[in-house]
Design a protein around this motif. Structure first.
Motif, PDB file in Angstrom:
ATOM      1  N   LEU A  28      58.102 -19.209  55.872  1.00 41.25           N
ATOM      2  CA  LEU A  28      58.087 -19.228  57.393  1.00 41.25           C
ATOM      3  C   LEU A  28      57.886 -19.010  58.188  1.00 41.25           C
ATOM      4  CD1 LEU A  28      58.117 -21.957  58.859  1.00 41.25           C
ATOM      5  CD2 LEU A  28      60.945 -21.808  58.954  1.00 41.25           C
ATOM      6  N   TRP A  29      58.890 -17.749  59.240  1.00 36.39           N
ATOM      7  CA  TRP A  29      58.054 -16.577  59.756  1.00 36.39           C
ATOM      8  C   TRP A  29      56.980 -16.358  59.300  1.00 36.39           C
ATOM      9  CZ3 TRP A  29      61.586 -14.343  63.017  1.00 36.39           C
ATOM     10  CH2 TRP A  29      61.181 -13.397  64.084  1.00 36.39           C
ATOM     11  N   ARG A  30      56.337 -16.137  58.210  1.00 32.28           N
ATOM     12  CA  ARG A  30      55.338 -15.227  58.559  1.00 32.28           C
ATOM     13  C   ARG A  30      53.849 -16.101  58.316  1.00 32.28           C
ATOM     14  NH1 ARG A  30      55.578  -9.925  56.612  1.00 32.28           N
ATOM     15  NH2 ARG A  30      53.155 -10.260  56.387  1.00 32.28           N
ATOM     16  N   HIS A  31      54.579 -17.350  58.148  1.00 35.51           N
ATOM     17  CA  HIS A  31      53.349 -18.740  58.750  1.00 35.51           C
ATOM     18  C   HIS A  31      53.131 -18.451  59.472  1.00 35.51           C
ATOM     19  CE1 HIS A  31      51.176 -22.724  58.998  1.00 35.51           C
ATOM     20  NE2 HIS A  31      51.551 -22.708  59.311  1.00 35.51           N
ATOM     21  N   MET A  32      54.351 -18.769  60.856  1.00 33.99           N
ATOM     22  CA  MET A  32      54.297 -18.685  62.178  1.00 33.99           C
ATOM     23  C   MET A  32      53.530 -18.043  63.118  1.00 33.99           C
ATOM     24  SD  MET A  32      58.440 -20.411  63.394  1.00 33.99           S
ATOM     25  CE  MET A  32      58.540 -19.064  63.987  1.00 33.99           C
ATOM     26  N   PHE A  33      53.876 -16.344  62.716  1.00 33.22           N
ATOM     27  CA  PHE A  33      52.951 -15.541  63.128  1.00 33.22           C
ATOM     28  C   PHE A  33      51.450 -15.215  63.216  1.00 33.22           C
ATOM     29  CE2 PHE A  33      51.784 -11.474  63.303  1.00 33.22           C
ATOM     30  CZ  PHE A  33      51.959 -10.368  64.371  1.00 33.22           C
ATOM     31  N   ASP A  34      51.250 -15.234  61.376  1.00 37.36           N
ATOM     32  CA  ASP A  34      49.884 -15.702  61.467  1.00 37.36           C
ATOM     33  C   ASP A  34      49.033 -16.753  62.415  1.00 37.36           C
ATOM     34  OD1 ASP A  34      47.386 -15.213  59.567  1.00 37.36           O
ATOM     35  OD2 ASP A  34      47.647 -17.297  59.190  1.00 37.36           O
ATOM     36  N   ARG A  35      49.496 -17.994  62.462  1.00 39.78           N
ATOM     37  CA  ARG A  35      48.835 -19.531  63.091  1.00 39.78           C
ATOM     38  C   ARG A  35      48.933 -18.823  64.402  1.00 39.78           C
ATOM     39  NH1 ARG A  35      47.941 -24.555  62.239  1.00 39.78           N
ATOM     40  NH2 ARG A  35      47.903 -25.242  64.147  1.00 39.78           N
ATOM     41  N   LEU A  36      50.429 -18.126  65.074  1.00 39.68           N
ATOM     42  CA  LEU A  36      50.101 -17.975  66.415  1.00 39.68           C
ATOM     43  C   LEU A  36      49.848 -16.609  66.992  1.00 39.68           C
ATOM     44  CD1 LEU A  36      54.104 -18.960  67.268  1.00 39.68           C
ATOM     45  CD2 LEU A  36      51.613 -20.287  68.235  1.00 39.68           C
ATOM     46  N   VAL A  37      49.250 -15.889  66.097  1.00 42.17           N
ATOM     47  CA  VAL A  37      48.349 -15.020  67.035  1.00 42.17           C
ATOM     48  C   VAL A  37      47.464 -14.758  66.479  1.00 42.17           C
ATOM     49  CG1 VAL A  37      48.427 -12.396  66.058  1.00 42.17           C
ATOM     50  CG2 VAL A  37      50.652 -13.180  66.616  1.00 42.17           C
ATOM     51  N   HIS A  38      46.813 -15.386  64.973  1.00 38.51           N
ATOM     52  CA  HIS A  38      45.248 -15.117  64.568  1.00 38.51           C
ATOM     53  C   HIS A  38      44.492 -16.630  64.823  1.00 38.51           C
ATOM     54  CE1 HIS A  38      47.212 -11.610  61.668  1.00 38.51           C
ATOM     55  NE2 HIS A  38      46.501 -11.364  62.321  1.00 38.51           N
ATOM     56  N   ARG A  39      45.205 -17.549  64.435  1.00 41.12           N
ATOM     57  CA  ARG A  39      44.300 -18.567  64.684  1.00 41.12           C
ATOM     58  C   ARG A  39      44.407 -19.239  66.224  1.00 41.12           C
ATOM     59  NH1 ARG A  39      45.286 -24.849  62.191  1.00 41.12           N
ATOM     60  NH2 ARG A  39      43.465 -25.872  63.408  1.00 41.12           N
ATOM     61  N   HIS A  40      45.549 -18.832  66.981  1.00 35.32           N
ATOM     62  CA  HIS A  40      45.980 -18.875  68.126  1.00 35.32           C
ATOM     63  C   HIS A  40      45.255 -18.530  69.769  1.00 35.32           C
ATOM     64  CE1 HIS A  40      46.962 -23.526  67.666  1.00 35.32           C
ATOM     65  NE2 HIS A  40      47.683 -23.273  67.063  1.00 35.32           N
ATOM     66  N   GLY A  41      45.534 -16.812  68.791  1.00 35.29           N
ATOM     67  CA  GLY A  41      44.727 -15.389  69.558  1.00 35.29           C
ATOM     68  C   GLY A  41      46.176 -15.324  70.373  1.00 35.29           C
ATOM     69  N   LEU A  42      47.443 -15.637  70.146  1.00 36.52           N
ATOM     70  CA  LEU A  42      48.570 -15.592  71.232  1.00 36.52           C
ATOM     71  C   LEU A  42      49.001 -13.422  70.734  1.00 36.52           C
ATOM     72  CD1 LEU A  42      50.668 -18.115  71.073  1.00 36.52           C
ATOM     73  CD2 LEU A  42      48.511 -17.409  73.389  1.00 36.52           C
ATOM     74  N   HIS A  43      48.379 -13.108  71.768  1.00 34.95           N
ATOM     75  CA  HIS A  43      48.745 -11.467  71.325  1.00 34.95           C
ATOM     76  C   HIS A  43      49.617 -10.569  72.487  1.00 34.95           C
ATOM     77  CE1 HIS A  43      45.290 -11.638  68.417  1.00 34.95           C
ATOM     78  NE2 HIS A  43      44.853 -11.715  69.174  1.00 34.95           N
ATOM     79  N   ASN A  44      50.789 -12.163  73.817  1.00 32.25           N
ATOM     80  CA  ASN A  44      51.153 -11.190  74.187  1.00 32.25           C
ATOM     81  C   ASN A  44      52.651 -11.886  73.772  1.00 32.25           C
ATOM     82  OD1 ASN A  44      51.442 -13.682  74.494  1.00 32.25           O
ATOM     83  ND2 ASN A  44      51.098 -13.815  76.892  1.00 32.25           N
ATOM     84  N   LEU A  45      53.001 -11.735  72.894  1.00 27.73           N
ATOM     85  CA  LEU A  45      53.971 -12.622  72.019  1.00 27.73           C
ATOM     86  C   LEU A  45      55.212 -11.525  71.022  1.00 27.73           C
ATOM     87  CD1 LEU A  45      53.541 -15.913  70.115  1.00 27.73           C
ATOM     88  CD2 LEU A  45      53.989 -15.750  72.440  1.00 27.73           C
ATOM     89  N   ILE A  46      56.271 -11.449  72.143  1.00 30.08           N
ATOM     90  CA  ILE A  46      57.110 -10.744  71.502  1.00 30.08           C
ATOM     91  C   ILE A  46      58.059 -11.549  70.352  1.00 30.08           C
ATOM     92  CG2 ILE A  46      59.325  -8.433  71.886  1.00 30.08           C
ATOM     93  CD1 ILE A  46      57.830  -8.527  74.463  1.00 30.08           C
ATOM     94  N   TRP A  47      57.885 -10.561  68.967  1.00 35.82           N
ATOM     95  CA  TRP A  47      58.498 -11.338  68.288  1.00 35.82           C
ATOM     96  C   TRP A  47      59.701 -10.213  67.660  1.00 35.82           C
ATOM     97  CZ3 TRP A  47      57.080 -15.540  65.367  1.00 35.82           C
ATOM     98  CH2 TRP A  47      55.377 -15.701  66.035  1.00 35.82           C
ATOM     99  N   VAL A  48      61.148 -11.349  68.163  1.00 38.50           N
ATOM    100  CA  VAL A  48      62.840 -10.927  68.271  1.00 38.50           C
ATOM    101  C   VAL A  48      62.978 -11.526  66.861  1.00 38.50           C
ATOM    102  CG1 VAL A  48      64.440 -10.692  69.097  1.00 38.50           C
ATOM    103  CG2 VAL A  48      62.644 -10.474  70.612  1.00 38.50           C
ATOM    104  N   TRP A  49      62.858 -10.606  65.450  1.00 39.69           N
ATOM    105  CA  TRP A  49      63.941 -11.108  64.232  1.00 39.69           C
ATOM    106  C   TRP A  49      65.552 -10.994  64.341  1.00 39.69           C
ATOM    107  CZ3 TRP A  49      66.898  -8.663  61.130  1.00 39.69           C
ATOM    108  CH2 TRP A  49      67.255  -9.299  59.366  1.00 39.69           C
ATOM    109  N   ASN A  50      65.996 -12.460  64.308  1.00 34.97           N
ATOM    110  CA  ASN A  50      67.671 -12.503  65.062  1.00 34.97           C
ATOM    111  C   ASN A  50      67.858 -12.990  63.005  1.00 34.97           C
ATOM    112  OD1 ASN A  50      69.847 -14.988  65.634  1.00 34.97           O
ATOM    113  ND2 ASN A  50      70.253 -12.676  66.478  1.00 34.97           N
TER     114      ASN A  50
END
Length: 175
Positions: free
Chosen positions: A32-54
């Motif tokens: 699920l995490w990797r799917h969210m990352f892929d969708r937000l970064v590669h599909r929607h082009g959001l490259h200004n996110l900071i990914w904080v794993w908690n």
């Protein structure tokens, strides 16, 4: 996907609850995490996110390629106002990724003493005291993490926020 593994794996949130289909929950959460990352970064082009794993459990770590900062939550009821650096938890979080990552104390009750942090070299990137609960107001209420003195005395808060190793909003550089 905050606190995905929950406390001792009890699954506080829907993304961490016990599965009935035989798929290990940690694995499903990683997908699920990797799917969210892929969708937000590669599909929607959001490259200004900071990914904080908690995560409280390294088995739930999704991978160095999709995490910028590792973090942990600590509600240490046994601290008894020693305001320790939380070194053991810091080291666990630091050792979770293969690649070196900054480590944050994403939620806490007791604020670690900056002098103890420096002595132990437990360099938390940030800490965030959990806000007051919905219990009764007052300085002795265990539901008041910030305004009361049950966890952090006013003297301790003054020490922490005036310490030269602690950067507060008024000390941030202008961007």
């Amino acid at each position: 996907m905050h606190e995905a593994s929950g406390y001792k794996g009890d699954g506080w949130f829907w993304w961490g609850r016990t599965r009935t289909d035989g798929v290990p929950q940690a694995y499903a959460n990683i997908l699920l995490w990797r799917h969210m990352f892929d969708r937000l970064v590669h599909r929607h082009g959001l490259h200004n996110l900071i990914w904080v794993w908690n995560g409280q459990d390294p088995a739930w770590y999704p991978g160095d390629d999709v995490v910028d900062i590792v973090s942990h939550d600590i509600y240490d009821g046994s601290d008894n106002k020693t305001y320790g650096s939380q070194l053991a938890t810091y080291q666990q979080a630091m050792n979770t990724p293969v690649e070196r990552k900054p480590v944050a104390l994403s939620e806490n009750s007791f604020i670690p003493d900056p002098d103890k942090i420096a002595a132990d070299k437990a360099w938390w990137l940030w800490f965030m005291v959990w806000n007051d609960g919905d219990g009764p107001a007052g300085v002795t209420s265990p539901n008041n993490f910030w305004t009361g003195e049950y966890y952090n005395t006013d003297a301790h808060k003054r020490k922490v926020y005036s310490h030269p190793n602690v950067i507060t909003l008024d000390k941030l550089p202008r961007f």
